[in-house]
Motif scaffolding. Structure first.
Motif, PDB file in Angstrom:
ATOM      1  N   VAL A 109       0.831  -1.200   0.000  1.00 26.51           N
ATOM      2  CA  VAL A 109       0.000   0.000   0.000  1.00 26.51           C
ATOM      3  C   VAL A 109       0.868   1.254   0.000  1.00 26.51           C
ATOM      4  CG1 VAL A 109      -1.843   1.166   1.254  1.00 26.51           C
ATOM      5  CG2 VAL A 109      -1.730  -1.311   1.271  1.00 26.51           C
ATOM      6  N   THR A 110       0.484   2.246  -0.800  1.00 22.22           N
ATOM      7  CA  THR A 110       1.226   3.507  -0.848  1.00 22.22           C
ATOM      8  C   THR A 110       0.908   4.348   0.383  1.00 22.22           C
ATOM      9  OG1 THR A 110      -0.523   4.719  -2.004  1.00 22.22           O
ATOM     10  CG2 THR A 110       1.093   3.542  -3.377  1.00 22.22           C
ATOM     11  N   LEU A 111       1.757   5.306   0.635  1.00 19.82           N
ATOM     12  CA  LEU A 111       1.540   6.217   1.763  1.00 19.82           C
ATOM     13  C   LEU A 111       0.234   6.991   1.580  1.00 19.82           C
ATOM     14  CD1 LEU A 111       2.516   7.389   4.382  1.00 19.82           C
ATOM     15  CD2 LEU A 111       3.955   8.968   3.112  1.00 19.82           C
ATOM     16  N   ALA A 112      -0.058   7.377   0.361  1.00 15.54           N
ATOM     17  CA  ALA A 112      -1.303   8.105   0.088  1.00 15.54           C
ATOM     18  C   ALA A 112      -2.520   7.253   0.456  1.00 15.54           C
ATOM     19  CB  ALA A 112      -1.371   8.505  -1.384  1.00 15.54           C
ATOM     20  N   THR A 113      -2.471   5.959   0.159  1.00 15.30           N
ATOM     21  CA  THR A 113      -3.581   5.069   0.492  1.00 15.30           C
ATOM     22  C   THR A 113      -3.667   4.850   1.995  1.00 15.30           C
ATOM     23  OG1 THR A 113      -3.378   3.973  -1.654  1.00 15.30           O
ATOM     24  CG2 THR A 113      -4.626   2.815   0.046  1.00 15.30           C
ATOM     25  N   ILE A 114      -2.529   4.744   2.666  1.00 22.09           N
ATOM     26  CA  ILE A 114      -2.525   4.603   4.129  1.00 22.09           C
ATOM     27  C   ILE A 114      -3.187   5.825   4.761  1.00 22.09           C
ATOM     28  CG2 ILE A 114      -1.062   4.542   6.200  1.00 22.09           C
ATOM     29  CD1 ILE A 114       0.885   2.797   4.536  1.00 22.09           C
ATOM     30  N   GLU A 115      -2.889   7.002   4.245  1.00 21.12           N
ATOM     31  CA  GLU A 115      -3.509   8.225   4.754  1.00 21.12           C
ATOM     32  C   GLU A 115      -5.013   8.232   4.497  1.00 21.12           C
ATOM     33  OE1 GLU A 115      -1.035  11.111   2.783  1.00 21.12           O
ATOM     34  OE2 GLU A 115       0.220  11.352   4.558  1.00 21.12           O
ATOM     35  N   LEU A 116      -5.425   7.740   3.332  1.00 20.06           N
ATOM     36  CA  LEU A 116      -6.849   7.628   2.998  1.00 20.06           C
ATOM     37  C   LEU A 116      -7.558   6.697   3.976  1.00 20.06           C
ATOM     38  CD1 LEU A 116      -7.614   7.078  -0.808  1.00 20.06           C
ATOM     39  CD2 LEU A 116      -9.214   7.851   0.919  1.00 20.06           C
ATOM     40  N   LEU A 117      -6.954   5.537   4.225  1.00 22.09           N
ATOM     41  CA  LEU A 117      -7.510   4.560   5.163  1.00 22.09           C
ATOM     42  C   LEU A 117      -7.592   5.153   6.570  1.00 22.09           C
ATOM     43  CD1 LEU A 117      -5.496   1.462   3.902  1.00 22.09           C
ATOM     44  CD2 LEU A 117      -7.986   1.743   3.724  1.00 22.09           C
ATOM     45  N   ALA A 118      -6.535   5.834   6.978  1.00 23.36           N
ATOM     46  CA  ALA A 118      -6.496   6.435   8.315  1.00 23.36           C
ATOM     47  C   ALA A 118      -7.590   7.484   8.481  1.00 23.36           C
ATOM     48  CB  ALA A 118      -5.121   7.047   8.576  1.00 23.36           C
ATOM     49  N   ARG A 119      -7.788   8.320   7.474  1.00 20.40           N
ATOM     50  CA  ARG A 119      -8.849   9.339   7.536  1.00 20.40           C
ATOM     51  C   ARG A 119     -10.220   8.686   7.680  1.00 20.40           C
ATOM     52  NH1 ARG A 119      -5.837  12.555   4.167  1.00 20.40           N
ATOM     53  NH2 ARG A 119      -6.660  11.621   2.277  1.00 20.40           N
ATOM     54  N   ALA A 120     -10.446   7.615   6.920  1.00 19.29           N
ATOM     55  CA  ALA A 120     -11.731   6.912   6.982  1.00 19.29           C
ATOM     56  C   ALA A 120     -11.946   6.275   8.355  1.00 19.29           C
ATOM     57  CB  ALA A 120     -11.795   5.839   5.897  1.00 19.29           C
ATOM     58  N   MET A 121     -10.841   5.933   9.016  1.00 21.63           N
ATOM     59  CA  MET A 121     -10.915   5.302  10.338  1.00 21.63           C
ATOM     60  C   MET A 121     -10.818   6.337  11.459  1.00 21.63           C
ATOM     61  SD  MET A 121      -8.472   2.055   9.381  1.00 21.63           S
ATOM     62  CE  MET A 121      -8.394   1.344  11.009  1.00 21.63           C
ATOM     63  N   ARG A 122     -10.708   7.607  11.079  1.00 22.67           N
ATOM     64  CA  ARG A 122     -10.574   8.714  12.031  1.00 22.67           C
ATOM     65  C   ARG A 122      -9.392   8.513  12.984  1.00 22.67           C
ATOM     66  NH1 ARG A 122     -16.516   8.328  11.979  1.00 22.67           N
ATOM     67  NH2 ARG A 122     -17.244  10.066  10.723  1.00 22.67           N
ATOM     68  N   THR A 123      -8.254   8.190  12.382  1.00 20.83           N
ATOM     69  CA  THR A 123      -7.020   8.020  13.132  1.00 20.83           C
ATOM     70  C   THR A 123      -5.875   8.570  12.292  1.00 20.83           C
ATOM     71  OG1 THR A 123      -5.737   6.419  14.413  1.00 20.83           O
ATOM     72  CG2 THR A 123      -6.549   5.657  12.293  1.00 20.83           C
ATOM     73  N   SER A 124      -4.665   8.427  12.785  1.00 21.36           N
ATOM     74  CA  SER A 124      -3.501   8.899  12.035  1.00 21.36           C
ATOM     75  C   SER A 124      -2.837   7.720  11.326  1.00 21.36           C
ATOM     76  CB  SER A 124      -2.491   9.548  12.980  1.00 21.36           C
ATOM     77  OG  SER A 124      -1.973   8.567  13.868  1.00 21.36           O
ATOM     78  N   ALA A 125      -2.046   8.035  10.318  1.00 21.46           N
ATOM     79  CA  ALA A 125      -1.310   6.997   9.593  1.00 21.46           C
ATOM     80  C   ALA A 125      -0.355   6.272  10.531  1.00 21.46           C
ATOM     81  CB  ALA A 125      -0.558   7.614   8.411  1.00 21.46           C
ATOM     82  N   SER A 126       0.278   7.015  11.433  1.00 21.33           N
ATOM     83  CA  SER A 126       1.224   6.386  12.358  1.00 21.33           C
ATOM     84  C   SER A 126       0.509   5.425  13.312  1.00 21.33           C
ATOM     85  CB  SER A 126       2.006   7.431  13.148  1.00 21.33           C
ATOM     86  OG  SER A 126       1.141   8.218  13.926  1.00 21.33           O
ATOM     87  N   GLU A 127      -0.681   5.787  13.739  1.00 18.61           N
ATOM     88  CA  GLU A 127      -1.463   4.917  14.629  1.00 18.61           C
ATOM     89  C   GLU A 127      -1.913   3.651  13.896  1.00 18.61           C
ATOM     90  OE1 GLU A 127      -2.725   3.925  18.306  1.00 18.61           O
ATOM     91  OE2 GLU A 127      -1.672   5.770  17.816  1.00 18.61           O
ATOM     92  N   LEU A 128      -2.211   3.805  12.626  1.00 15.98           N
ATOM     93  CA  LEU A 128      -2.636   2.673  11.802  1.00 15.98           C
ATOM     94  C   LEU A 128      -1.515   1.651  11.622  1.00 15.98           C
ATOM     95  CD1 LEU A 128      -5.063   1.657  10.218  1.00 15.98           C
ATOM     96  CD2 LEU A 128      -4.333   3.050   8.306  1.00 15.98           C
ATOM     97  N   LEU A 129      -0.273   2.108  11.743  1.00  9.83           N
ATOM     98  CA  LEU A 129       0.883   1.219  11.560  1.00  9.83           C
ATOM     99  C   LEU A 129       1.502   0.758  12.883  1.00  9.83           C
ATOM    100  CD1 LEU A 129       2.502   3.058   8.540  1.00  9.83           C
ATOM    101  CD2 LEU A 129       1.265   0.883   8.505  1.00  9.83           C
ATOM    102  N   LYS A 130       0.828   1.052  13.995  1.00  7.04           N
ATOM    103  CA  LYS A 130       1.304   0.590  15.307  1.00  7.04           C
ATOM    104  C   LYS A 130       0.823  -0.821  15.574  1.00  7.04           C
ATOM    105  CE  LYS A 130       1.853   4.712  18.075  1.00  7.04           C
ATOM    106  NZ  LYS A 130       1.239   5.535  19.103  1.00  7.04           N
ATOM    107  N   ASP A 131       1.730  -1.662  16.050  1.00  5.46           N
ATOM    108  CA  ASP A 131       1.390  -3.033  16.393  1.00  5.46           C
ATOM    109  C   ASP A 131       0.714  -3.043  17.752  1.00  5.46           C
ATOM    110  OD1 ASP A 131       1.153  -5.745  16.628  1.00  5.46           O
ATOM    111  OD2 ASP A 131       3.312  -6.169  16.464  1.00  5.46           O
ATOM    112  N   LYS A 132      -0.552  -3.377  17.787  1.00  4.18           N
ATOM    113  CA  LYS A 132      -1.311  -3.381  19.044  1.00  4.18           C
ATOM    114  C   LYS A 132      -0.965  -4.580  19.910  1.00  4.18           C
ATOM    115  CE  LYS A 132      -3.943   0.013  17.461  1.00  4.18           C
ATOM    116  NZ  LYS A 132      -3.183   1.038  16.874  1.00  4.18           N
ATOM    117  N   GLU A 133      -0.351  -5.616  19.312  1.00  2.85           N
ATOM    118  CA  GLU A 133      -0.010  -6.827  20.046  1.00  2.85           C
ATOM    119  C   GLU A 133       1.374  -6.754  20.674  1.00  2.85           C
ATOM    120  OE1 GLU A 133      -0.408 -10.000  17.280  1.00  2.85           O
ATOM    121  OE2 GLU A 133      -2.554  -9.713  17.062  1.00  2.85           O
TER     122      GLU A 133
END
Length: 91
Positions: free
Chosen positions: A66-90
């Motif tokens: 996934v491109t950075l632009a798509t990660i940002e798109l996904l993050a916006r839709a999830m109402r979070t940041s790109a960095s938070e989307l790439l954090k390992d919760k486990e």
């Protein structure tokens, strides 16, 4: 032991705590958790992102780089940041 199929290859991980996950695996897990928590289908989530349902499915199966632009798109839709989307919760 974790057995995960990602991009048609089998990855066997003897100890989950000692092995670092790839960024696309983390992204995949976080998208799936978000969708299930919010009771969204791939179709509904894709519409929210402005992407196609099959694209979301392929991201969840780790089939896309996934491109950075798509990660940002996904993050916006999830109402979070790109960095938070790439954090390992486990971790």
């Amino acid at each position: 032991m974790l057995l995960r199929v990602c991009r048609l290859r089998v990855i066997i991980r003897p100890n989950l705590a000692s092995v670092k996950k790839e960024a696309r695996e983390i992204l995949s897990d976080n998208i799936l958790i978000f969708r299930k928590t919010n009771e969204l289908s791939q179709d509904e989530f894709a519409a929210r992102c402005g992407l196609h349902r099959t694209y979301i499915g392929s991201v969840e199966r780790c089939e896309r780089n996934v491109t950075l632009a798509t990660i940002e798109l996904l993050a916006r839709a999830m109402r979070t940041s790109a960095s938070e989307l790439l954090k390992d919760k486990e971790a």
